[in-house]
Design an enzyme around this catalytic site. Structure first.
Site, mmCIF file in Angstrom:
data_model
loop_
_atom_site.group_PDB
_atom_site.id
_atom_site.type_symbol
_atom_site.label_atom_id
_atom_site.label_comp_id
_atom_site.label_asym_id
_atom_site.label_seq_id
_atom_site.Cartn_x
_atom_site.Cartn_y
_atom_site.Cartn_z
ATOM 1 N N GLY A 27 -3.221 3.843 -4.526
ATOM 2 C CA GLY A 27 -4.090 4.616 -5.393
ATOM 3 C C GLY A 27 -5.524 3.107 -5.679
ATOM 4 O O GLY A 27 -5.001 2.265 -5.750
ATOM 5 N N HIS A 46 2.847 -1.780 1.793
ATOM 6 C CA HIS A 46 2.873 -0.262 2.573
ATOM 7 C C HIS A 46 3.898 -0.160 2.956
ATOM 8 O O HIS A 46 3.453 -0.348 4.416
ATOM 9 C CB HIS A 46 1.697 -0.386 2.886
ATOM 10 C CG HIS A 46 0.140 0.388 1.931
ATOM 11 N ND1 HIS A 46 0.230 1.122 0.713
ATOM 12 C CD2 HIS A 46 -0.857 -1.016 1.136
ATOM 13 C CE1 HIS A 46 -0.894 0.909 0.065
ATOM 14 N NE2 HIS A 46 -1.117 -0.007 0.156
ATOM 15 N N ASP A 52 -8.901 15.498 19.954
ATOM 16 C CA ASP A 52 -8.394 16.896 18.620
ATOM 17 C C ASP A 52 -9.393 18.035 18.806
ATOM 18 O O ASP A 52 -8.772 18.855 18.982
ATOM 19 C CB ASP A 52 -8.800 16.017 17.660
ATOM 20 C CG ASP A 52 -8.516 14.677 17.190
ATOM 21 O OD1 ASP A 52 -7.228 14.161 17.749
ATOM 22 O OD2 ASP A 52 -8.861 14.134 16.081
ATOM 23 N N GLU A 81 4.699 2.417 4.406
ATOM 24 C CA GLU A 81 4.793 3.225 5.920
ATOM 25 C C GLU A 81 3.815 3.219 6.200
ATOM 26 O O GLU A 81 3.704 4.002 7.506
ATOM 27 C CB GLU A 81 3.624 4.875 4.086
ATOM 28 C CG GLU A 81 2.462 3.920 4.002
ATOM 29 C CD GLU A 81 2.187 3.612 2.520
ATOM 30 O OE1 GLU A 81 2.747 2.870 2.528
ATOM 31 O OE2 GLU A 81 1.801 3.640 2.304
ATOM 32 N N CYS A 87 2.704 -0.291 -3.625
ATOM 33 C CA CYS A 87 1.179 -0.643 -4.386
ATOM 34 C C CYS A 87 0.595 -0.111 -5.514
ATOM 35 O O CYS A 87 1.473 -0.959 -6.745
ATOM 36 C CB CYS A 87 0.004 0.053 -3.344
ATOM 37 S SG CYS A 87 -1.669 -1.116 -3.268
ATOM 38 N N TYR A 88 0.186 0.865 -5.753
ATOM 39 C CA TYR A 88 -0.481 1.183 -7.226
ATOM 40 C C TYR A 88 0.577 1.706 -8.215
ATOM 41 O O TYR A 88 1.491 1.368 -9.166
ATOM 42 C CB TYR A 88 -1.273 2.403 -6.952
ATOM 43 C CG TYR A 88 -2.497 2.460 -8.729
ATOM 44 C CD1 TYR A 88 -3.145 2.309 -9.605
ATOM 45 C CD2 TYR A 88 -1.499 3.893 -9.241
ATOM 46 C CE1 TYR A 88 -3.491 2.725 -10.358
ATOM 47 C CE2 TYR A 88 -1.967 4.387 -9.914
ATOM 48 C CZ TYR A 88 -2.679 3.679 -11.043
ATOM 49 O OH TYR A 88 -2.932 4.511 -12.566
ATOM 50 N N LYS A 143 -3.036 10.909 14.860
ATOM 51 C CA LYS A 143 -3.527 11.523 15.954
ATOM 52 C C LYS A 143 -2.295 10.902 16.993
ATOM 53 O O LYS A 143 -2.635 12.119 18.140
ATOM 54 C CB LYS A 143 -4.793 10.254 16.656
ATOM 55 C CG LYS A 143 -5.199 9.838 17.356
ATOM 56 C CD LYS A 143 -6.532 11.459 17.708
ATOM 57 C CE LYS A 143 -7.283 10.815 18.022
ATOM 58 N NZ LYS A 143 -8.745 11.684 17.365
#
Ligand code: XMP
Length: 607
Positions: free
Chosen positions: A50, A164, A221, A166, A77-78, A366
């Site tokens: 965050g 991170h 897209d 992820e 992280c946060y 994407k």
């Protein structure tokens, strides 16, 4: 159903965490910290990153009784910081800011890193850090800058990682998340539903026999969204509007028409609006102002068309919005706005609130959109085109309404280096950092957008080049770039030049000849790099900077999978020099620069 709860503290990657967990076979759902209640179904909790500081008075908190909870918690992280603070640790803001790729050393007795090499490359994006850990936890990884890159509680209930896991740039991030899931459960019974069928059904439900009007930019897209609509309600019930803003690349609008003719789809109306756009954007310089004007015009034009069509039938508007478009526009309550994507301007938001818009792929990234496109039967070459932003080349011309450099901002100039050469303090610091790598640099008198620690930045790029006699190499270039951005407050992007440069600021606005020149440079660079599969996207940017009357341009080839993070494609230096010389054959084109900034701290686009 058993699930892992992701607590959204407003980070840019919260949705990505949820998606990774689902990919690893466990259902996951995102919750707001204030609304979260632990239930029996929740077998694990992840605190997201965050933009705030845990020490700020208004920082987001979560009401969980950590002394008694049995459910494992992973903080990222946060989340890593707030969890440490809830357990009795101390968080400090300070010197140790880190953005981008970082090496950490891991302890072998850790659960998250078990089986992995001791040295790991991870993706960091933070200002604060855990300075003191509670007694109940032990450090499981550290970096050059921070002692607590990761911790685990001694009873194996709590885990924190400053980086991170992820994002794809954390090499073994998925393995680490997998290890956390194994602490929570030994069952992996969630299978990604068949996207295609459920999305088609969703469109049918939302359309309720109304005709669909799709705003077609021509990118991947909107193409996938259109194919979904066609398969949901039939070709005859789908209309497309393509607004030709004049900001498309060379021959692009024409190619779009050819694509659709190939697909046998004819309900497309092209609206020529170049003149209108150029008129409205005359003299507009600030990126957000440009984006808002472009977005509003787009909706006005589309609305007029809708009114004409609506005489015939009741309509629903369809947009090919994907997840990063919404998150970077600050659409969740707590995420910071990085930039307003064109499909999230106020006018569109109002239509969404009025229930007039369908966005069938808005939860997807994407790479998922591409998979879906292939599953729908669209040709590979169409779904694997580079992404192109809605506002097009308008956000790839950096405009200036002055030729007076704004550097040194608020800093005093002072003499530095050889007698008579005046630099501001930041530029002197930049050159101190670069000297270790045989590089020289200048801070450029323009600004570009970036993202650091979940916040938007709008600072200066710096141009750097190797000293005469020093062999260019990516190792030094990457470390120097990352050090300079982490250290210097006014720099958020680094571009490389294969030779020394002396660029002067000149006025530059969005005008047709300026766009035409960019189209030429872009077309050549795209043609020459087309075969490089590792390049995920390659914006080419026109700068208001000139040397000997010739304009400077930037190429920004990046590697990514979902646009949330990106690394720099490392082109052979001789090839870059060849490309630089090639584009200089175009009238008025001077230096070609190479953007060597990862995302974060730079965004992929410059505006
Ligand atoms: P940034 O610059 O935020 O871009 O790193 C991430 C991805 O989004 C694209 N992009 C946009 N796409 N409308 C779009 O449809 C926009 O306003 C917009 N801005 C950025 C960008 O090209 C990259 O792929």
């Amino acid at each position: 159903m058993n699930k892992i709860a992701i607590i959204d503290f407003g980070g840019q990657y919260t949705h990505l965490i949820a998606r990774r967990i689902r990919n690893l076979g466990v259902y996951s759902e995102i919750y707001h910290p204030e609304e979260f209640v632990v239930t029996k179904e929740i077998i694990g909790i992840i605190f997201s990153g965050g933009p705030q500081s845990v020490n700020a008075e208004d920082a987001f908190r979560i009401d969980i009784d950590v002394a008694n909870i049995r459910t494992p918690i992973l903080g990222i992280c946060y989340g890593h910081q707030i969890l440490a603070s809830m357990l009795g640790g101390v968080i400090e803001s300070g010197e140790s800011k880190e953005y981008g790729l970082t090496n950490i050393s891991c302890e072998s007795d850790s659960i998250l890193f078990s089986g992995l090499e001791q040295q790991q490359t991870v993706w960091m994006s933070h200002g604060d850090h855990v300075a003191v850990l509670p007694d109940s936890c032990r450090i499981t990884a550290y970096s050059d800058s921070i002692n607590v890159a990761s911790y685990e509680s001694n009873d194996n209930r709590f885990f924190g990682v400053q980086f991170h896991p992820e994002v794809t740039h954390t090499e073994n991030g998925l393995i680490m998340l997998d290890k956390f899931i194994s602490v929570c459960t030994d069952k992996r019974d969630w299978k990604a539903e068949n996207f295609k069928d459920s999305l088609i059904q969703q469109i049918k439900d939302e359309a309720k026999c109304r005709k669909l009007v799709l705003l077609l930019s021509g990118g991947v897209d909107s193409l996938v969204a259109m194919e979904l609509c066609i398969q949901a309600v039939g070709k005859e019930n789908v209309f497309s509007i393509h607004v030709d803003t004049g900001f498309m690349r060379k021959n692009e609008s024409q190619e779009i028409m050819e694509y659709f003719a190939e697909l046998g789809f004819e309900n497309i109306k092209i609206i020529a609006a170049e003149e209108l756009y150029l008129k409205e954007l005359k003299c507009v310089v600030e990126p957000e102002a440009k984006r808002l004007i472009i977005g509003k015009l787009f909706v006005d034009i589309a609305n007029q068309e809708l009114l004409t069509l609506e005489k015939e039938a009741e309509l629903m508007l369809v947009q090919g919005t994907i997840y990063p478009d919404t998150i970077e526009s600050g659409s969740t309550d707590k995420a910071a706005k990085i930039k307003t994507h064109h499909n999230r301007v106020d006018e569109i938001t109002k239509l969404i609130e009025a229930g007039r818009v369908i966005e069938p792929i808005k939860e997807l990234y994407k790479d998922e959109v591409r998979l879906l496109g292939e599953e729908l039967g669209l040709p590979h070459k169409l779904v694997h085109r580079h992404p192109f932003p809605g506002p097009g080349l308008a956000i790839r011309v950096i405009c200036s309404d002055t030729s007076t450099p704004s550097i040194p901002l608020d800093q005093p100039s002072y003499n530095f280096g050889k007698a008579g050469s005046v630099m501001n303090k930041e530029e002197a610091e930049l050159n101190e950092i670069l000297a270790d790598f045989g590089l020289i640099g200048k801070i450029l008198p323009i600004k570009s957008v970036g993202v650091q620690g979940d916040f938007r930045t709008y600072h200066h790029p710096a141009v750097i080049w190797f000293k005469a006699g020093r062999k260019p190499n990516w190792h030094d270039l990457k470390i120097a770039a990352s050090r300079a951005i982490n250290k210097l407050a006014s720099v958020n992007r680094i571009v490389f030049s294969w030779q020394s440069v002396d660029l002067q600021l000149q006025k530059l606005f969005l005008e047709k000849p300026v766009l035409d020149r960019l189209r030429e440079v872009d077309a050549i660079l795209r043609r020459e790099t087309d075969q490089i599969a590792e390049i995920w996207q390659m914006p080419v940017v026109a700068l208001p900077l000139f040397q000997n009357g010739r304009q400077a341009f930037v190429m920004r080839p990046v590697c990514s999978s979902d646009a949330m993070t990106a690394s720099v494609y490392e082109m052979d230096f001789a090839e870059f020099e060849r490309l630089s010389k090639l584009v200089q054959k175009i009238d008025g084109v001077g230096n070609l620069l190479y953007d060597v900034t990862t995302k974060p701290p730079g965004t992929i686009e410059w505006e």
